[in-house]
Design an enzyme around this catalytic site. Structure first.
Site, PDB file in Angstrom:
ATOM      1  N   HIS A  19       0.848  -1.199   0.000  1.00  0.00           N
ATOM      2  CA  HIS A  19       0.000   0.000   0.000  1.00  0.00           C
ATOM      3  C   HIS A  19       0.881   1.246   0.000  1.00  0.00           C
ATOM      4  O   HIS A  19       0.630   2.191  -0.738  1.00  0.00           O
ATOM      5  CB  HIS A  19      -0.883   0.042   1.256  1.00  0.00           C
ATOM      6  N   LYS A  45     -14.214 -12.220  10.915  1.00  0.00           N
ATOM      7  CA  LYS A  45     -13.576 -12.730  12.138  1.00  0.00           C
ATOM      8  C   LYS A  45     -12.059 -12.610  12.063  1.00  0.00           C
ATOM      9  O   LYS A  45     -11.395 -12.469  13.065  1.00  0.00           O
ATOM     10  CB  LYS A  45     -13.933 -14.210  12.322  1.00  0.00           C
ATOM     11  N   ARG A  94      -1.502  -6.349  -8.518  1.00  0.00           N
ATOM     12  CA  ARG A  94      -0.306  -7.135  -8.216  1.00  0.00           C
ATOM     13  C   ARG A  94      -0.087  -8.228  -9.228  1.00  0.00           C
ATOM     14  O   ARG A  94       1.024  -8.489  -9.649  1.00  0.00           O
ATOM     15  CB  ARG A  94      -0.436  -7.775  -6.830  1.00  0.00           C
ATOM     16  N   SER A 132      -2.622  -7.904   2.733  1.00  0.00           N
ATOM     17  CA  SER A 132      -2.921  -7.702   4.153  1.00  0.00           C
ATOM     18  C   SER A 132      -3.314  -9.014   4.811  1.00  0.00           C
ATOM     19  O   SER A 132      -2.898  -9.305   5.934  1.00  0.00           O
ATOM     20  CB  SER A 132      -4.069  -6.708   4.333  1.00  0.00           C
TER      21      SER A 132
END
Ligand code: ADP
Length: 167
Positions: A19, A45, A94, A132
């Site tokens: 990022h 979650k 990407r 991430s």
């Protein structure tokens, strides 16, 4: 002349060097950059930081960069972009695997607001494999993620994992 404002939306859970790479590249091209942290309808979650925490972390990371503004948003991205006066939408690409979804989203966003221009940027090869979710998973399992995130983010992740270990 009207200043150029770009918007870079995402989940940023957490902000990675991938990022950061795209943010730095965008700042070379545009006068201002709005980083939009998306409120996901259902916080999964596997999430690490709340939206407010992510916004705070990104603000701290770019505290020295007056051209960066970080805000949370929910609802339609094009509405958020319009409100902020941003006509350029930045997304990172990407690999080919990102393409299909990004292409669909780009066309959908453009049909919702024809004035928006979607710009795909590719990071340095060192960052192309970073995501991430992978950083979260590896970090949770005790792997060293210091090479993949800014020191500030690494510190915050370490604190978070230490706190959840104690639960
Ligand atoms: P989203 O849920 O919107 O995909 P992310 O935080 O995962 O949110 O990603 C935000 C944007 O940053 C997306 O355009 C994504 O393709 C891009 N991105 C994520 N990781 C990288 C990376 N390592 N290099 C370049 N761009 C990336």
């Amino acid at each position: 002349m009207r200043e150029s404002v770009a918007i870079y939306p995402g989940s940023f859970d957490p902000l990675t060097l991938g990022h950061d790479d795209i943010i730095r590249r965008s700042l070379r091209l545009f006068d201002r950059l709005v980083i939009g942290v998306a409120h996901t309808a259902t916080q999964s979650k596997s999430g690490l930081f709340s939206v407010a925490e992510r916004v705070e972390l990104i603000r701290e990371a770019y505290a020295d960069e007056s051209r960066v503004e970080t805000v949370a948003f929910s609802g339609l991205l094009v509405e958020f972009a319009r409100e902020r006066g941003a006509r350029i939408l930045i997304r990172g690409l990407r690999a080919v695997s990102d393409f299909e979804y990004e292409f669909q989203m780009a066309l959908m966003n453009r049909s919702l607001w024809p004035e928006i221009e979607v710009l795909f940027m590719t990071p340095d090869t060192a960052h192309t494999f970073l995501s991430s979710s992978l950083v979260r998973q590896v970090g949770r399992l005790g792997g060293d993620v210091s090479k993949f995130v800014l020191p500030l983010v690494h510190g915050r992740m370490t604190e978070r994992f230490a706190a959840s270990d104690g639960e």
